[in-house]
Design a protein around this motif. Structure first.
Motif, short mmCIF file in Angstrom:
data_model
loop_
_atom_site.label_atom_id
_atom_site.label_comp_id
_atom_site.label_asym_id
_atom_site.label_seq_id
_atom_site.Cartn_x
_atom_site.Cartn_y
_atom_site.Cartn_z
N THR A 201 0.84 -1.14 -0.03
CA THR A 201 0.09 -0.03 0.07
C THR A 201 0.93 1.46 -0.06
OG1 THR A 201 -1.73 -0.99 1.35
CG2 THR A 201 -1.74 1.45 1.09
N PRO A 202 0.91 2.07 -0.78
CA PRO A 202 1.58 3.69 -0.86
C PRO A 202 1.54 4.15 0.18
CG PRO A 202 0.15 3.16 -2.76
CD PRO A 202 -0.62 2.28 -1.99
N MET A 203 2.44 3.86 1.21
CA MET A 203 2.61 4.46 2.62
C MET A 203 3.96 5.37 2.56
SD MET A 203 0.91 1.96 5.23
CE MET A 203 -0.43 0.59 4.79
N GLN A 204 4.09 6.61 2.13
CA GLN A 204 5.54 6.91 2.15
C GLN A 204 5.82 7.32 3.68
OE1 GLN A 204 4.19 10.59 -0.03
NE2 GLN A 204 5.75 9.95 -1.52
N ILE A 205 7.26 7.38 3.70
CA ILE A 205 7.83 7.81 5.11
C ILE A 205 7.27 9.23 5.38
CG2 ILE A 205 10.19 8.50 6.15
CD1 ILE A 205 11.20 6.33 4.23
N LEU A 206 6.90 9.49 6.55
CA LEU A 206 6.23 10.60 7.01
C LEU A 206 7.44 11.44 7.83
CD1 LEU A 206 2.75 9.57 8.30
CD2 LEU A 206 3.42 10.40 6.08
N THR A 207 7.23 12.91 7.61
CA THR A 207 7.88 13.49 8.76
C THR A 207 7.08 13.90 9.94
OG1 THR A 207 6.95 15.59 7.39
CG2 THR A 207 9.04 14.72 6.58
N VAL A 208 7.65 14.49 10.82
CA VAL A 208 7.05 14.79 12.04
C VAL A 208 5.95 15.89 11.63
CG1 VAL A 208 7.12 16.07 14.28
CG2 VAL A 208 8.94 14.40 13.48
N ASP A 209 6.28 16.75 10.75
CA ASP A 209 5.09 17.65 10.17
C ASP A 209 3.97 17.06 9.48
OD1 ASP A 209 6.08 20.58 10.93
OD2 ASP A 209 8.02 19.53 10.35
N ASP A 210 4.37 16.13 8.80
CA ASP A 210 3.18 15.32 8.10
C ASP A 210 2.15 14.67 9.12
OD1 ASP A 210 4.17 15.54 5.59
OD2 ASP A 210 5.55 13.85 5.39
N VAL A 211 2.84 14.15 10.07
CA VAL A 211 1.84 13.40 11.13
C VAL A 211 1.01 14.49 11.66
CG1 VAL A 211 2.08 12.28 13.33
CG2 VAL A 211 3.67 11.57 11.67
N VAL A 212 1.75 15.75 11.84
CA VAL A 212 0.91 16.56 12.74
C VAL A 212 -0.18 17.30 11.72
CG1 VAL A 212 0.93 19.08 13.64
CG2 VAL A 212 2.74 17.35 14.11
N THR A 213 0.16 17.56 10.37
CA THR A 213 -0.95 18.04 9.51
C THR A 213 -1.85 17.00 8.83
OG1 THR A 213 0.74 17.62 7.53
CG2 THR A 213 0.67 19.95 8.75
N GLN A 214 -1.37 15.85 8.78
CA GLN A 214 -2.30 14.92 8.04
C GLN A 214 -3.13 13.95 8.96
OE1 GLN A 214 -0.43 12.26 5.16
NE2 GLN A 214 1.00 13.90 4.47
N VAL A 215 -2.63 13.80 10.32
CA VAL A 215 -3.25 12.82 11.18
C VAL A 215 -4.08 13.60 12.29
CG1 VAL A 215 -3.12 10.87 12.68
CG2 VAL A 215 -1.44 11.05 10.71
N SER A 243 13.30 23.38 17.15
CA SER A 243 12.67 24.03 15.80
C SER A 243 11.07 23.69 15.81
CB SER A 243 13.37 23.64 14.51
OG SER A 243 12.83 24.32 13.38
N VAL A 244 10.96 22.11 15.91
CA VAL A 244 9.70 21.59 15.42
C VAL A 244 8.89 22.01 16.92
CG1 VAL A 244 9.90 19.50 16.81
CG2 VAL A 244 8.66 19.80 14.86
N SER A 245 9.34 22.13 18.10
CA SER A 245 8.68 22.33 19.12
C SER A 245 8.23 24.14 18.98
CB SER A 245 9.29 22.31 20.51
OG SER A 245 10.44 23.40 20.45
N ARG A 246 8.64 24.86 18.25
CA ARG A 246 8.20 26.35 17.85
C ARG A 246 6.79 26.28 16.94
NH1 ARG A 246 13.76 27.01 16.56
NH2 ARG A 246 14.87 27.92 18.74
N ARG A 247 6.96 25.22 16.35
CA ARG A 247 5.87 25.03 15.50
C ARG A 247 4.53 24.29 15.69
NH1 ARG A 247 10.16 23.45 12.25
NH2 ARG A 247 9.26 21.34 12.08
N VAL A 248 4.96 23.26 16.54
CA VAL A 248 3.54 22.47 17.02
C VAL A 248 3.81 22.13 18.21
CG1 VAL A 248 3.48 21.32 14.74
CG2 VAL A 248 4.96 20.19 16.33
N ILE A 249 2.87 21.57 19.22
CA ILE A 249 3.03 21.12 20.53
C ILE A 249 3.58 19.94 20.74
CG2 ILE A 249 1.72 20.66 22.66
CD1 ILE A 249 -0.06 22.74 21.95
N VAL A 250 4.85 19.71 21.16
CA VAL A 250 5.15 18.22 21.38
C VAL A 250 5.12 18.02 22.66
CG1 VAL A 250 7.28 16.95 21.23
CG2 VAL A 250 7.03 18.80 19.58
N ASN A 251 4.12 16.99 23.19
CA ASN A 251 3.82 16.72 24.65
C ASN A 251 4.91 16.11 25.35
OD1 ASN A 251 1.20 16.48 22.75
ND2 ASN A 251 0.59 17.23 24.79
N TYR A 252 5.63 15.22 24.76
CA TYR A 252 6.63 14.26 25.23
C TYR A 252 8.12 14.21 24.38
CZ TYR A 252 3.87 13.20 29.22
OH TYR A 252 2.96 12.95 30.26
N VAL A 253 9.18 14.33 24.91
CA VAL A 253 10.29 14.06 24.06
C VAL A 253 10.98 12.98 24.99
CG1 VAL A 253 12.50 14.86 23.29
CG2 VAL A 253 10.39 16.12 23.03
#
Length: 808
Positions: A201-215, A243-253
């Motif tokens: 099934t066409p399942m591309q590798i997702l970036t962190v931003d992809d997960v946030v925007t698509q899911v 950098s990513v934490s400035r764009r989206v809420i990251v709950n846990y690292v």
């Protein structure tokens, strides 16, 4: 039910809206209409199509209003005064490792989307972050890309060798590819024992931003497993996280590297992001401190300086011995909570062997971590996030006396045969303590005419007879279609009592064994002993007596099993009472007709094969001799290679003619359940009960079925998605044609000829058998042709004679 098949990871495709797997209307008896969702995805682009509906684009928002409303209402109804023993006092978190990675490829769009739909409203999506050559952060579960993608086929010459944590490692690495380079690469299942059917099934590798925007995840957990490795390649994971934490809420690292967490702690002392230190194996060496993780566990105050919690493998909390039984729990959770650290446990998966103490029930395992009365972990990391969700919301803080929410009958299969040898006092006692409604006894006949409870006429299936003095009695029986068997009618009851019962292991070919410590525990019971036991069990509402091979026993062995059952019931006083229901089950209509005159019996017809349909005239014929029917699970939901292909009309047809329908056999081992039920016995039972409206279950594990019907979620006004039946055939619809499981021959249709049997023959007069009451096992014949007992008697006589001569 069709087992699980290990296979190499392959590729194929035909995407479809994954939400159809979760959002099913709760069905009532008599209503079997489905509301399947449309496929919202284009095969060419792993993105939603435009849909004319009042929802914004995104998988979760594409749920019908009915399902979306149910989710919101269910989440709101969940607030309870029950105090959790977590650090915060709140319910534990569900962390979906790579999404629903137990079914779909880890970190894929489908896996993340299904996790959001089937888990708690605040489910945290776990992403293992790797960095590409151009600094993009991708969600990928392994440092080597070929372990969960087809990159080795896309870039056949892209292999390289690097030092990872001090070990030379060969493979395909993200540091050698830009994000654009990875565009043609597709994800695949990385665990070989899981279904590879979705690999193409066409399942591309997702970036962190992809997960946030698509899911659009409710919460995001980023795990940084290899900061030191990327630093060696001049890539800064610290810069990426900031950098990513400035764009989206990251709950846990989280990270297993002390140096990385210490490098970012000052930036996250305030704000929503919490830092968690991940423990690897106790003997593994942490690269920054150069000490083992086991040693770091003794210095929680140090960890508290840079983290607010710890993530540990579950065996750190509940260790197991070499035999896979639980040891005493450790003080880790209490110690960490005392130090102000939250504790998250990992390594939870429904399709992995559990400690035998859990009886193959992952819900029981989760309860042991979150609702044991002494402590609760603050979250669990799972490949099957539906199961911890239902555990937390539906099964926690309930007792044996809580309100029954599902009106189904729970019938044992040889007692609690999943925990003890079937039809033993131990198995029946466990079934009663588990809350079973109906205790069953499959009746076999001994050589001296005693009806006993045993799951097979072949003693080799349920006892240690093959290791006994009776082993050379093995013969073929073409009438019963049994090879090399030793039969109950070969031995007297007293001889059978010298044998040890043996636990049944139906999935031993998968190395899944039942309670080995109890494999020979308990004592077998005669029918009269069983009836006395059931009569004294006040919580048991009735007994189910199964009679098979009656014609053969009467004609070939001179044993009248039906007469023996009638006599035993009469002697036990069952004919003169109304407190206990009496159920007689057989696949032979002639047997049930023998009991037709007894109006106080429930006659149960067993359909001992899988059927895809049943004619109305056949049902009318069944009604002449039965009021209930037992069908197989595959007669309800047929399968191809452990995937549900659809549903039949067998159950609704039978119920339309006022026949009660029971389904067998429900078992806890994950290989007994099609993949569509997510390796979760409760999802399987719920789909049969809520979707198909069956009247009862026959199970080797009564505790699971009785726990299911007490779960509080069934009492909610709006049923949450994780306690909603799945769409039959939902998974198979997501596969490309060439990756569909091999089609099996269609099951037959049940016709009148199949249920019509000749009358039972009269019982032939049986030739007398010597020494039938002798418990010293006279049966086996040694190679010299003389019975062993006779030989021993002769030798004893000679010894006595010689002694007398010496005295003279």
């Amino acid at each position: 039910m069709g087992g699980r098949h290990a296979g190499s990871c392959q590729k194929s495709a035909d995407p479809c809206c994954a939400c159809q797997l979760a959002c099913r209307p709760r069905k009532r008896i008599g209503f079997r209409g489905a509301l399947p969702l449309q496929a919202f995805f284009s095969p060419e682009e792993n993105t939603p199509r435009n849909v004319e509906a009042p929802f914004s684009v995104g998988l979760v928002s594409l749920l019908p209003a009915l399902c979306l409303g149910g989710l919101v209402a269910a989440q709101g109804s969940r607030s309870r005064s029950s105090k959790w023993q977590t650090l915060s006092g709140d319910a534990p978190l569900v962390i979906a490792r790579g999404g629903f990675s137990g079914i779909f490829p880890d970190s894929s769009f489908y896996a993340y989307s299904l996790a959001v739909q089937t888990s708690l409203a605040n489910v945290h999506l776990w992403c293992d972050v790797q960095l590409t050559k151009d600094g993009a952060g991708i969600c990928f579960p392994d440092i080597r890309l070929e372990n969960s993608s087809d990159i080795d086929n896309v870039y056949k010459k892209g292999q390289n060798t690097y030092v990872v944590n001090g070990v030379r490692t060969q493979g395909w690495f993200s540091v050698d590819f830009t994000l654009n380079d990875l565009a043609p690469v597709n994800l695949k299942q990385r665990i070989y024992t899981r279904a590879p059917n979705f690999d193409g099934t066409p399942m591309q590798i997702l970036t962190v931003d992809d997960v946030v925007t698509q899911v659009k995840p409710p919460a995001l957990w980023l795990n940084i497993p290899h900061d030191a490795f990327f630093s060696q390649h001049n890539l800064s994971m610290r810069s990426f996280i900031l950098s990513v934490s400035r764009r989206v809420i990251v709950n846990y690292v989280s990270s297993p590297e002390v140096g990385f967490l210490r490098s970012i702690v000052s930036r996250f002392r305030t704000g929503p992001t919490k830092l968690v230190f991940q423990f690897l194996g106790p003997n593994d060496v942490e690269p920054t401190t150069n000490t083992t993780y086991g040693s770091l566990l003794n210095n929680l105050t140090f960890i508290k300086t840079f983290a607010s919690g710890i993530l540990v493998p579950k065996y750190y909390i509940w260790p197991v011995d070499n035999s896979q039984y639980l040891l005493n729990y450790t003080s880790l959770v209490v110690d960490a909570h005392t130090a102000g650290l939250a504790v998250f446990a990992s390594n939870f998966a429904n399709d992995a062997p559990l400690a035998y103490d859990y009886s193959y029930d992952p819900v029981v395992e989760y309860l042991n971590f979150i609702d044991n009365g002494k402590f609760s972990v603050d979250g669990v990391l799972s490949d099957f996030p539906i199961t911890p969700a239902e555990t937390i919301d539906c099964f926690s803080h309930i007792g044996n006396n809580d309100t029954v929410q599902a009106n189904i009958v729970v019938i044992s299969s040889e007692g609690a045969s999943g925990d003890y040898p079937g039809c033993t006092d131990k198995a029946y006692e466990k079934a009663v303590s588990d809350g079973v409604d109906i205790l069953d006894c499959p009746v076999q006949m001994t050589n001296d005419g005693v009806p006993i409870c045993l799951g097979s006429i072949n003693l080799r299936d349920r006892t240690n007879v093959a290791q006994s003095d009776f082993s050379n009695l093995a013969t073929d029986n073409p009438d019963l279609n049994i090879q090399d068997g030793i039969y109950t009618y070969n031995l007297t009851w007293s001889q059978i009592q010298t044998l040890k019962p043996a636990i049944s292991n139906p999935y031993s070919n998968y190395s899944l064994f039942r309670n080995p410590r109890a494999r020979n525990d308990g004592s077998l019971m005669s029918l009269s002993d069983f009836l006395a036991f059931a009569n004294n069990a006040s919580s048991v509402s009735g007994v189910l007596i199964t009679i098979e091979n009656a014609a053969y026993l009467a004609e070939k062995q001179g044993l009248g099993v039906t007469d023996a059952v009638v006599e035993a019931l009469s002697k036990a006083g069952y004919n003169n009472q109304t407190a206990k229901k009496i159920m007689i089950r057989s696949s032979d209509s002639a047997v049930l007709l023998k009991f037709k005159s007894s109006s106080n019996y429930e006659l149960v017809y067993l359909l001992d094969n899988d059927y895809r349909d049943i004619t109305n005239t056949t049902i009318l014929e069944i009604k002449k001799f039965a009021s209930s029917v037992v069908v197989s699970k595959r007669s309800v939901f047929p399968t191809d290679d452990a995937f549900v292909t659809g549903e039949t009309t067998v159950v609704p047809k039978l119920q339309a003619f006022n026949l009660t329908v029971y389904v067998q056999y429900f078992q806890n081992e994950f290989v007994s359940q099609p993949w569509d039920f997510f390796s979760d016995a409760y999802v399987e039972i719920n789909t049969h009960v809520s979707y198909m409206g069956i009247d009862g279950v026959i199970t080797d594990f009564p505790a699971t079925a009785t726990r299911y019907r007490r779960n509080r979620c069934l009492g909610y006004k709006d049923i949450p998605l994780y306690m909603t039946p799945v769409q039959p055939g939902g998974l198979i619809s997501l596969m490309a044609p060439k990756f569909l499981p091999p089609a099996e021959a269609p099951n037959p249709i049940l016709t009148e000829n199949d249920v019509t049997e000749p009358p039972l023959p009269p019982v032939v007069e049986k030739a007398p058998t010597a020494n039938t009451n002798d418990t010293t096992a006279p049966g086996p014949t040694p190679p010299n042709g003389q019975p062993s007992l006779l030989s021993s008697t002769i030798l004893s006589s000679i010894a006595v004679l010689l002694a007398a001569l010496l005295i003279c």
